[in-house]
Design an enzyme around this catalytic site. Structure first.
Site, PDB file in Angstrom:
ATOM      1  N   ASP A 191       0.726  -0.991   0.256  1.00  0.00           N
ATOM      2  CA  ASP A 191       0.065   0.020  -0.031  1.00  0.00           C
ATOM      3  C   ASP A 191       1.150   1.051   0.335  1.00  0.00           C
ATOM      4  OD1 ASP A 191      -2.037   1.101   0.094  1.00  0.00           O
ATOM      5  OD2 ASP A 191      -1.964   1.132   2.496  1.00  0.00           O
ATOM      6  N   HIS A 212       2.739   3.365  -9.082  1.00  0.00           N
ATOM      7  CA  HIS A 212       2.927   1.320  -9.482  1.00  0.00           C
ATOM      8  C   HIS A 212       3.579   1.897 -10.501  1.00  0.00           C
ATOM      9  CE1 HIS A 212      -0.832   2.157  -8.067  1.00  0.00           C
ATOM     10  NE2 HIS A 212      -2.104   2.762  -8.865  1.00  0.00           N
ATOM     11  N   LEU A 271      11.032 -20.631  -4.722  1.00  0.00           N
ATOM     12  CA  LEU A 271       9.868 -19.673  -4.046  1.00  0.00           C
ATOM     13  C   LEU A 271       7.999 -20.081  -4.419  1.00  0.00           C
ATOM     14  CD1 LEU A 271       9.500 -17.352  -1.642  1.00  0.00           C
ATOM     15  CD2 LEU A 271      10.185 -16.247  -3.740  1.00  0.00           C
TER      16      LEU A 271
HETATM   17  C1  FPP Z   1      -1.811   0.321  -2.990  1.00  0.00           C
HETATM   18  O1  FPP Z   1      -1.230   1.705  -3.786  1.00  0.00           O
HETATM   19  C2  FPP Z   1      -1.166  -0.427  -4.866  1.00  0.00           C
HETATM   20  C3  FPP Z   1      -2.284  -1.488  -5.207  1.00  0.00           C
HETATM   21  C4  FPP Z   1      -3.908  -1.463  -5.493  1.00  0.00           C
HETATM   22  C5  FPP Z   1      -1.822  -1.727  -6.133  1.00  0.00           C
HETATM   23  C6  FPP Z   1      -0.395  -2.641  -5.957  1.00  0.00           C
HETATM   24  C7  FPP Z   1       0.244  -2.800  -7.393  1.00  0.00           C
HETATM   25  C8  FPP Z   1       1.713  -2.818  -7.845  1.00  0.00           C
HETATM   26  C9  FPP Z   1       2.507  -2.612  -6.133  1.00  0.00           C
HETATM   27  C10 FPP Z   1       2.236  -2.901  -8.489  1.00  0.00           C
HETATM   28  C11 FPP Z   1       1.970  -4.446  -9.092  1.00  0.00           C
HETATM   29  C12 FPP Z   1       1.158  -4.527  -9.838  1.00  0.00           C
HETATM   30  C13 FPP Z   1       0.810  -5.176 -10.563  1.00  0.00           C
HETATM   31  C14 FPP Z   1      -0.214  -5.661 -11.113  1.00  0.00           C
HETATM   32  C15 FPP Z   1       1.629  -6.159 -10.952  1.00  0.00           C
HETATM   33  P1  FPP Z   1      -2.420   2.562  -3.479  1.00  0.00           P
HETATM   34  O2  FPP Z   1      -2.983   2.791  -4.495  1.00  0.00           O
HETATM   35  O3  FPP Z   1      -3.677   2.529  -3.412  1.00  0.00           O
HETATM   36  O4  FPP Z   1      -1.536   4.205  -2.480  1.00  0.00           O
HETATM   37  P2  FPP Z   1      -2.441   5.253  -2.021  1.00  0.00           P
HETATM   38  O5  FPP Z   1      -2.848   4.238  -0.545  1.00  0.00           O
HETATM   39  O6  FPP Z   1      -1.068   5.805  -1.625  1.00  0.00           O
HETATM   40  O7  FPP Z   1      -3.537   6.187  -2.472  1.00  0.00           O
END
Ligand code: FPP
Length: 259
Positions: free
Chosen positions: A32, A50, A144
């Site tokens: 997150d 992302h 893994l």
């Molecule tokens: C949460 O941060 C993150 C996500 C919803 C996506 C997680 C994805 C990745 C780490 C990249 C890898 C992705 C794939 C599809 C392999 P947020 O966007 O909710 O952040 P915020 O809470 O700061 O708005």
């Protein structure tokens, strides 16, 4: 999956001062803070967060494999994430396809098997196809298991399990009194995975957000302030250190455990 650790892994665990007998076997991560990271860096788009999140995931996978941890499960996209702006959803799906293509050689080189849980048929066709290609190509790897939770909702997973069991009872294949934890677990997406020992959530949020609700019944929880794209091996080591200080009692008393 082999529990035997090679000497490089043992050296790494020892060099970090960890207790080799108390390493988690399965780590789950709620990644997150990508959006906040992008904003903090002055980017106009959350997508940059992302993109850098993918890099952090690559680093986490490497660090986890180096420690001989057998299972890593990450929350990459929830069913609720479909409600984000269309452009962000599209960018995330494109990122997934790109990452799957780019990472295949790395997965092969490091003996990592890719697995996925969630309502995968709702993914765009390109993502679904690429995902299955990579899962198939890596299916014999045994160092893994990296599980991506995609279009995942734990409540939906539990409901589907209940529906399938009800159907088996209706068809006379199962008696109601025979339904136990084992029956239930067989019907979850995670039927081929052990329960996580350690759940990490980044970005200073203290929520589970519909992730592995059944499976984390006895997981140790670690909340990190680090925004996901900044998460490095050091943050992982801090989580494991925290984990090793916990006494996992599974409902028993301290005295019983120390007998
Ligand atoms: C949460 O941060 C993150 C996500 C919803 C996506 C997680 C994805 C990745 C780490 C990249 C890898 C992705 C794939 C599809 C392999 P947020 O966007 O909710 O952040 P915020 O809470 O700061 O708005």
């Amino acid at each position: 999956m082999s529990a035997v650790k090679d000497s490089r892994i043992i050296d790494k665990i020892n060099s970090l001062g960890f207790d080799i007998d108390r390493m988690p076997k399965h780590i789950a991560v709620i990644m997150d803070g990508n959006g906040r990271w992008a904003k903090k860096q002055g980017f106009f788009t959350r997508i940059k967060g992302h993109e850098n999140g993918v890099t952090a995931l690559r680093e986490l996978t490497t660090s986890t494999a180096e420690l001989g941890i057998e299972y890593l499960t990450v929350y990459a996209f929830s069913t609720e994430n479909w409600n984000r702006p269309k452009t962000e959803v599209k960018a995330l799906m494109n990122l997934l396809v790109g990452a799957l293509k780019d990472e295949l050689p790395v997965l092969q080189k490091n003996g990592i098997r890719l697995n996925a849980i969630g309502n995968l048929t709702t993914l765009p066709q390109k993502a679904f196809k690429e995902l299955h290609e990579v899962m198939n190509a890596t299916k014999n790897n045994n160092h893994l298991v990296l599980t991506l939770a995609l279009s995942y909702s734990s409540k939906t997973e539990i409901l589907h399990a209940a529906q399938k069991i009800a159907m088996d009872v209706k068809q006379g294949k199962l008696q109601p009194e025979e339904v136990d934890e084992g029956t239930f677990e067989k019907h979850l997406f995670t039927h081929n995975l052990p329960d996580p020992d350690l759940l990490i959530r980044t970005s200073g949020e203290f929520r589970i957000s519909n992730f592995l609700l059944w499976q984390i019944a006895y997981a140790e929880l670690h909340f990190s302030d680090t925004l996901w794209p900044d998460f490095t091996g050091k943050d992982l080591y801090a989580a494991i250190q925290d984990y090793q200080q916990r006494e996992r009692r599974f409902g028993k008393t301290s005295e019983q455990l120390n007998k």
